[in-house]
Design an enzyme around this catalytic site. Structure first.
Site, PDB file in Angstrom:
ATOM      1  N   HIS A   1     -10.104  -4.930  -3.103  1.00  0.00           N
ATOM      2  CA  HIS A   1      -8.823  -5.221  -2.447  1.00  0.00           C
ATOM      3  C   HIS A   1      -9.028  -5.448  -0.959  1.00  0.00           C
ATOM      4  O   HIS A   1      -9.964  -4.923  -0.360  1.00  0.00           O
ATOM      5  CB  HIS A   1      -7.829  -4.079  -2.673  1.00  0.00           C
TER       6      HIS A   1
ATOM      7  N   HIS B   1      -6.881  -5.261   2.751  1.00  0.00           N
ATOM      8  CA  HIS B   1      -5.684  -4.776   3.444  1.00  0.00           C
ATOM      9  C   HIS B   1      -5.158  -5.862   4.375  1.00  0.00           C
ATOM     10  O   HIS B   1      -5.946  -6.503   5.092  1.00  0.00           O
ATOM     11  CB  HIS B   1      -6.021  -3.566   4.328  1.00  0.00           C
TER      12      HIS B   1
ATOM     13  N   ASP C   1       0.861  -1.191   0.000  1.00  0.00           N
ATOM     14  CA  ASP C   1       0.000   0.000   0.000  1.00  0.00           C
ATOM     15  C   ASP C   1       0.893   1.235   0.000  1.00  0.00           C
ATOM     16  O   ASP C   1       1.849   1.321   0.788  1.00  0.00           O
ATOM     17  CB  ASP C   1      -0.926  -0.015   1.233  1.00  0.00           C
ATOM     18  N   ILE C   2       0.587   2.175  -0.873  1.00  0.00           N
ATOM     19  CA  ILE C   2       1.418   3.385  -0.982  1.00  0.00           C
ATOM     20  C   ILE C   2       1.346   4.206   0.310  1.00  0.00           C
ATOM     21  O   ILE C   2       2.295   4.907   0.656  1.00  0.00           O
ATOM     22  CB  ILE C   2       0.956   4.212  -2.210  1.00  0.00           C
TER      23      ILE C   2
ATOM     24  N   GLN D   1     -14.560   2.783   1.490  1.00  0.00           N
ATOM     25  CA  GLN D   1     -13.820   2.418   0.273  1.00  0.00           C
ATOM     26  C   GLN D   1     -13.481   3.673  -0.525  1.00  0.00           C
ATOM     27  O   GLN D   1     -14.351   4.527  -0.737  1.00  0.00           O
ATOM     28  CB  GLN D   1     -14.648   1.453  -0.592  1.00  0.00           C
TER      29      GLN D   1
END
Ligand code: AMP
Ligand code: ZN
Length: 150
Positions: free
Chosen positions: A108, A110, A39-40, A102
């Site tokens: 996706h 996490h 994750d960025i 979201q």
């Protein structure tokens, strides 16, 4: 009533571009149905996203095979995170629809390594409505389940 989501044509959303290799990502694992990458925005060091390769938007759009593949990849990533980041806990979180938080409308999950002193807190307010109300909720869900396609 459908979930409130943004719709981006398949192939044009940010995670479709990431899956296709059109934008950079720190990729860690892929199989036929899923891709895992960093994750960025790291909630904790080692925070990974497991996305479907196909442009599904929410959990409601997954095939049974994709649902199983996402959980299998998340479990493998969680095992790796336990080892690589000395996680004391492992949080799997997944948001469907704007109302649930979201922000990227391509499915996706996490995977977040947790530590007892990491200061993260979910601010869930809980009520205990009592046995009668719980039985009523359960009846509504049993009825909806019986009417739902698998
Ligand atoms: P959510 O939809 O609330 O589950 O959050 C979407 C997540 O995607 C956020 O945690 C973002 O930091 C992450 N994200 C957004 N763009 C990228 C990207 N290009 N690469 C990796 N992670 C991203
Ligand atoms: Zn997409």
């Amino acid at each position: 009533m459908p979930l409130f989501v943004d719709t981006t044509p398949p192939g044009q959303c940010i995670f479709c571009k990431l899956v296709a290799g059109e934008i950079p990502a720190a990729r860690i694992h892929e199989d036929e149905l899923t891709l895992a990458f960093m994750d960025i925005g790291q909630v904790n060091p080692g925070h990974v996203l497991v996305a479907t390769k196909r442009h599904a938007v929410t959990v409601l759009d997954l095939s049974p095979e994709e649902a199983a593949a996402v959980m299998r990849t998340a479990q493998r990533v969680a095992r790796a995170a336990e080892r690589a980041f000395a996680a004391e806990g492992l949080m799997l979180a997944q948001f469907n629809g704007r109302a649930a938080g979201q922000t990227v409308f391509h499915y996706h999950m996490h995977v977040v390594p947790r530590h007892s002193d990491d200061g993260l807190a979910l601010s869930w307010r809980r009520q205990e409505p009592g046995a009668e109300v719980l039985q009523g909720y359960a009846a509504r869900l049993r009825e909806a389940l019986a009417a739902s396609p698998d």
